[in-house]
Enzyme design. Structure first.
Site, PDB file in Angstrom:
ATOM      1  N   LYS A  53       0.628  -1.321  -0.450  1.00  0.00           N
ATOM      2  CA  LYS A  53      -0.025  -0.243  -0.272  1.00  0.00           C
ATOM      3  C   LYS A  53       0.946   1.184  -0.206  1.00  0.00           C
ATOM      4  O   LYS A  53       0.523   2.143  -0.618  1.00  0.00           O
ATOM      5  CB  LYS A  53      -0.900   0.115   1.388  1.00  0.00           C
ATOM      6  CG  LYS A  53      -2.057  -0.639   0.508  1.00  0.00           C
ATOM      7  CD  LYS A  53      -3.056  -1.168   2.180  1.00  0.00           C
ATOM      8  CE  LYS A  53      -3.875  -2.465   1.349  1.00  0.00           C
ATOM      9  NZ  LYS A  53      -4.677  -3.660   3.166  1.00  0.00           N
ATOM     10  N   GLN A  97      -5.185  -1.927   9.362  1.00  0.00           N
ATOM     11  CA  GLN A  97      -5.005  -3.087   8.927  1.00  0.00           C
ATOM     12  C   GLN A  97      -5.581  -4.232   9.737  1.00  0.00           C
ATOM     13  O   GLN A  97      -5.096  -4.607  10.289  1.00  0.00           O
ATOM     14  CB  GLN A  97      -3.424  -3.638   8.904  1.00  0.00           C
ATOM     15  CG  GLN A  97      -3.168  -4.679   7.689  1.00  0.00           C
ATOM     16  CD  GLN A  97      -3.495  -4.880   6.460  1.00  0.00           C
ATOM     17  OE1 GLN A  97      -2.900  -3.930   5.470  1.00  0.00           O
ATOM     18  NE2 GLN A  97      -4.345  -5.833   5.847  1.00  0.00           N
ATOM     19  N   ASP A 120     -11.504   2.024   3.875  1.00  0.00           N
ATOM     20  CA  ASP A 120     -11.847   0.496   3.501  1.00  0.00           C
ATOM     21  C   ASP A 120     -13.376   0.654   3.308  1.00  0.00           C
ATOM     22  O   ASP A 120     -14.058  -1.111   3.044  1.00  0.00           O
ATOM     23  CB  ASP A 120     -11.473   0.255   4.681  1.00  0.00           C
ATOM     24  CG  ASP A 120     -10.116  -0.863   4.676  1.00  0.00           C
ATOM     25  OD1 ASP A 120      -9.950  -1.853   3.239  1.00  0.00           O
ATOM     26  OD2 ASP A 120      -9.421  -1.488   5.586  1.00  0.00           O
TER      27      ASP A 120
END
Ligand code: NAP
Length: 286
Positions: A53, A97, A120
């Site tokens: 990322k 994460q 997300d």
């Protein structure tokens, strides 16, 4: 006849090219999209994902900061960091994460993210907005699935889409997005009876169950579009999808490979979400 292989890697690169242009145009308006990624602990797979990322942000000209926190970080400290990032104007997207260490309540953490920065798309309010058709940042893998279908030139409207899997991160949002694109949607799961019969009615079959090669040609209508979200590690170390690719390639009209299908789209859609969030934060039309 052999199916057309949907090359996720190529489509993903095409989109990244478009995103670089968007970032360049934003820079002319003094807007630099910013993504904060939080990693708690030492999970090897998570470390690799976070690294990718960070690297992709660099390639696209997106500002990024990675907060690598100790495995024993308290939930309170993590929530305090999210609070700070919620207020930080250089940050448009916040990604925690997953999975988190067991002592941290994942739901409390997701709920703490400002929904304008929820890149997300897992915040309950983002999920609600998606369901009622309001603007929200879309969950990355499901959005990637839709993009792959559309960019292959397939018209989703009016098609019967069958989604196998009903998780909150893949199955359910994919089904909602297909519905939003005017497909007629059926969702199957581990308690579905006659799944073979139902799947075989699908014009578009999306599989996200996490079982290597579980779906073979018996589940595929001739000419169907087959999207395989599954990523499974085989005993020989190789990756395999949930779909038996070799068995289905002669029944499907379009099919995604694993690796190189849905996988590469996830980070690309995260970058797209970060840019969208930056535009919205600066009153620029999306
Ligand atoms: P999950 O949370 O384990 O959910 C699996 C779903 O599949 C559940 O709804 C389960 O039904 C259903 N299921 C399991 N076995 C089944 C069977 N034999 N027949 C019908 N339904 C069955 O998994 P997930 O997080 O959605 O992930 C699914 C797969 O996608 C995994 O391989 C994962 O690694 C992959 N994935 C890839 C990406 C990416 O490419 N970027 C991103 C996310 C996930 P119940 O609800 O009844 O238990």
């Amino acid at each position: 006849m052999s199916a057309h292989i949907i090359e996720g890697k190529k489509i993903s690169e095409e989109i990244r090219g478009e995103l670089i242009q968007e970032v360049t145009a934003l820079k002319e308006k003094n807007v630099i999209p910013g993504l904060a990624v939080i990693l708690v602990g030492e999970d090897p797979a998570s470390k690799v994902y976070v690294g990718s990322k960070e690297k992709t942000c660099g390639q696209l000209g997106i500002y990024s900061e990675v907060h690598r926190l100790d495995e024993n970080t308290s939930e309170m400290d993590l929530l305090a960091l999210i609070d700070r990032l919620n207020e930080q104007s250089s940050i448009n997207g916040i990604l925690v994460q997953l999975p988190l260490p067991k002592h941290i309540n994942e739901k409390a953490v997701i709920d703490a993210i400002n929904i304008d920065k929820d890149v997300d798309g897992f915040h309950p309010q983002s999920v609600g907005n998606l369901t009622i058709g309001d603007n929200s940042l879309l969950p990355c893998t499901p959005a990637g699935v839709i993009e792959l279908i559309k960019r292959s030139g397939v018209d989703i409207a009016g098609k019967h889409a069958v989604v196998i899997g009903r998780s909150n991160i893949v199955g359910k949002p994919v089904a909602m997005l297909l519905l939003r694109e005017n497909a007629t949607v059926t969702i199957c799961h581990s308690r579905t009876t006659n799944m073979e019969v139902i799947a075989k009615q699908a014009d578009i079959l999306v599989v996200a169950i996490g079982k290597a090669k579980a779906i073979d040609s018996r589940f595929v209508k001739p000419g169907a579009i087959v999207i395989d979200v599954g990523v499974n590690r085989l005993e020989n170390g190789k990756l395999a999808g949930d779909v038996d690719f070799d068995d289905c390639i002669n029944s499907a009209s379009y099919i995604t490979p694993v690796p190189g299908g849905v996988g590469p789209m996830t980070i690309t859609m995260l970058m797209k979400n970060t840019i969208t969030a930056a535009k919205r934060a600066n009153g620029i039309e999306v």
